[in-house]
Design a protein around this motif. Sequence first.
Motif, PDB file in Angstrom:
ATOM      1  N   UNK A  15       0.791  -1.225   0.000  1.00  0.00           N
ATOM      2  CA  UNK A  15       0.000   0.000   0.000  1.00  0.00           C
ATOM      3  C   UNK A  15       0.825   1.277   0.000  1.00  0.00           C
ATOM      4  N   UNK A  16       2.048   1.215   0.492  1.00  0.00           N
ATOM      5  CA  UNK A  16       2.895   2.415   0.613  1.00  0.00           C
ATOM      6  C   UNK A  16       4.304   2.117   0.116  1.00  0.00           C
ATOM      7  N   UNK A  17       4.391   1.512  -1.044  1.00  0.00           N
ATOM      8  CA  UNK A  17       5.675   1.061  -1.577  1.00  0.00           C
ATOM      9  C   UNK A  17       6.701   2.188  -1.663  1.00  0.00           C
ATOM     10  N   UNK A  18       6.311   3.333  -2.163  1.00  0.00           N
ATOM     11  CA  UNK A  18       7.233   4.468  -2.291  1.00  0.00           C
ATOM     12  C   UNK A  18       7.816   4.885  -0.952  1.00  0.00           C
ATOM     13  N   UNK A  19       6.975   4.933   0.053  1.00  0.00           N
ATOM     14  CA  UNK A  19       7.432   5.304   1.391  1.00  0.00           C
ATOM     15  C   UNK A  19       8.485   4.319   1.891  1.00  0.00           C
ATOM     16  N   UNK A  20       8.195   3.019   1.746  1.00  0.00           N
ATOM     17  CA  UNK A  20       9.118   2.017   2.278  1.00  0.00           C
ATOM     18  C   UNK A  20      10.403   1.896   1.456  1.00  0.00           C
ATOM     19  N   UNK A  21      10.351   2.174   0.177  1.00  0.00           N
ATOM     20  CA  UNK A  21      11.610   2.192  -0.582  1.00  0.00           C
ATOM     21  C   UNK A  21      12.465   3.366  -0.132  1.00  0.00           C
ATOM     22  N   UNK A  22      11.847   4.495   0.146  1.00  0.00           N
ATOM     23  CA  UNK A  22      12.605   5.630   0.692  1.00  0.00           C
ATOM     24  C   UNK A  22      13.174   5.276   2.065  1.00  0.00           C
ATOM     25  N   UNK A  23      12.380   4.594   2.885  1.00  0.00           N
ATOM     26  CA  UNK A  23      12.832   4.196   4.221  1.00  0.00           C
ATOM     27  C   UNK A  23      14.018   3.233   4.114  1.00  0.00           C
ATOM     28  N   UNK A  24      13.981   2.346   3.118  1.00  0.00           N
ATOM     29  CA  UNK A  24      15.069   1.373   2.927  1.00  0.00           C
ATOM     30  C   UNK A  24      16.366   2.059   2.530  1.00  0.00           C
ATOM     31  N   UNK A  25      16.301   3.264   2.038  1.00  0.00           N
ATOM     32  CA  UNK A  25      17.520   4.018   1.739  1.00  0.00           C
ATOM     33  C   UNK A  25      18.229   4.423   3.033  1.00  0.00           C
ATOM     34  N   UNK A  26      17.482   4.483   4.120  1.00  0.00           N
ATOM     35  CA  UNK A  26      18.029   4.909   5.407  1.00  0.00           C
ATOM     36  C   UNK A  26      18.365   3.743   6.333  1.00  0.00           C
ATOM     37  N   UNK A  27      17.554   2.696   6.250  1.00  0.00           N
ATOM     38  CA  UNK A  27      17.749   1.537   7.122  1.00  0.00           C
ATOM     39  C   UNK A  27      17.049   0.331   6.501  1.00  0.00           C
ATOM     40  N   UNK A  28      17.495  -0.874   6.853  1.00  0.00           N
ATOM     41  CA  UNK A  28      16.858  -2.071   6.308  1.00  0.00           C
ATOM     42  C   UNK A  28      15.399  -2.168   6.761  1.00  0.00           C
ATOM     43  N   UNK A  29      14.541  -2.595   5.854  1.00  0.00           N
ATOM     44  CA  UNK A  29      13.122  -2.770   6.146  1.00  0.00           C
ATOM     45  C   UNK A  29      12.800  -4.258   6.019  1.00  0.00           C
ATOM     46  N   UNK A  30      12.382  -4.862   7.113  1.00  0.00           N
ATOM     47  CA  UNK A  30      11.988  -6.270   7.097  1.00  0.00           C
ATOM     48  C   UNK A  30      10.539  -6.379   6.678  1.00  0.00           C
ATOM     49  N   UNK A  31      10.275  -7.185   5.690  1.00  0.00           N
ATOM     50  CA  UNK A  31       8.909  -7.342   5.192  1.00  0.00           C
ATOM     51  C   UNK A  31       8.365  -8.668   5.720  1.00  0.00           C
ATOM     52  N   UNK A  32       7.271  -8.563   6.467  1.00  0.00           N
ATOM     53  CA  UNK A  32       6.706  -9.720   7.133  1.00  0.00           C
ATOM     54  C   UNK A  32       5.472 -10.249   6.420  1.00  0.00           C
ATOM     55  N   UNK A  33       5.321 -11.550   6.509  1.00  0.00           N
ATOM     56  CA  UNK A  33       4.103 -12.197   6.034  1.00  0.00           C
ATOM     57  C   UNK A  33       3.674 -13.152   7.136  1.00  0.00           C
ATOM     58  N   UNK A  34       2.457 -12.994   7.590  1.00  0.00           N
ATOM     59  CA  UNK A  34       1.916 -13.786   8.697  1.00  0.00           C
ATOM     60  C   UNK A  34       2.803 -13.671   9.935  1.00  0.00           C
ATOM     61  N   UNK A  35       3.330 -12.464  10.172  1.00  0.00           N
ATOM     62  CA  UNK A  35       4.111 -12.194  11.371  1.00  0.00           C
ATOM     63  C   UNK A  35       5.559 -12.640  11.337  1.00  0.00           C
ATOM     64  N   UNK A  36       6.010 -13.184  10.204  1.00  0.00           N
ATOM     65  CA  UNK A  36       7.383 -13.653  10.083  1.00  0.00           C
ATOM     66  C   UNK A  36       8.108 -12.839   9.018  1.00  0.00           C
ATOM     67  N   UNK A  37       9.262 -12.284   9.377  1.00  0.00           N
ATOM     68  CA  UNK A  37      10.045 -11.539   8.402  1.00  0.00           C
ATOM     69  C   UNK A  37      10.589 -12.516   7.375  1.00  0.00           C
ATOM     70  N   UNK A  38      10.254 -12.265   6.112  1.00  0.00           N
ATOM     71  CA  UNK A  38      10.644 -13.194   5.043  1.00  0.00           C
ATOM     72  C   UNK A  38      11.697 -12.607   4.114  1.00  0.00           C
ATOM     73  N   UNK A  39      11.687 -11.295   3.937  1.00  0.00           N
ATOM     74  CA  UNK A  39      12.682 -10.627   3.103  1.00  0.00           C
ATOM     75  C   UNK A  39      13.042  -9.299   3.746  1.00  0.00           C
ATOM     76  N   UNK A  40      14.182  -8.759   3.330  1.00  0.00           N
ATOM     77  CA  UNK A  40      14.629  -7.465   3.823  1.00  0.00           C
ATOM     78  C   UNK A  40      14.919  -6.572   2.628  1.00  0.00           C
ATOM     79  N   UNK A  41      14.384  -5.372   2.658  1.00  0.00           N
ATOM     80  CA  UNK A  41      14.615  -4.388   1.602  1.00  0.00           C
ATOM     81  C   UNK A  41      15.747  -3.468   2.061  1.00  0.00           C
TER      82      UNK A  41
END
Length: 93
Positions: A15-41
């Motif tokens: 829903x907020x892809x642009x925001x989180x890509x900008x956030x990933x420029x500053x720090x790693x963003x863990x993307x969770x599915x069903x409460x488990x971090x599966x990938x890091x941006x």
Amino acid sequence: MAEPLFAVSAKDVAGRFGFYTDEAMLRPVGIQRHGTTRVVMISLKEYERLKRRDRQAIRTEDLDDETLEALQTVSAPAKSIALNHLMDDTGTD
């Protein structure tokens, strides 16, 4: 101490892809599915830094004769040998 991973749900990222890509420029963003971090941006700069740290392991029998000879006959420079005393375990601190 390292900052904890900034974890968000996959639904929020969608829903907020642009925001989180900008956030990933500053720090790693863990993307969770069903409460488990599966990938890091992470930023491209950080990804490239990590890729440079990759190492390749090979077996000595896969080395050509010239490289193997070079490894077997290499010696440390005098400047490095002069520091060997720093590794002595004399029991005096």
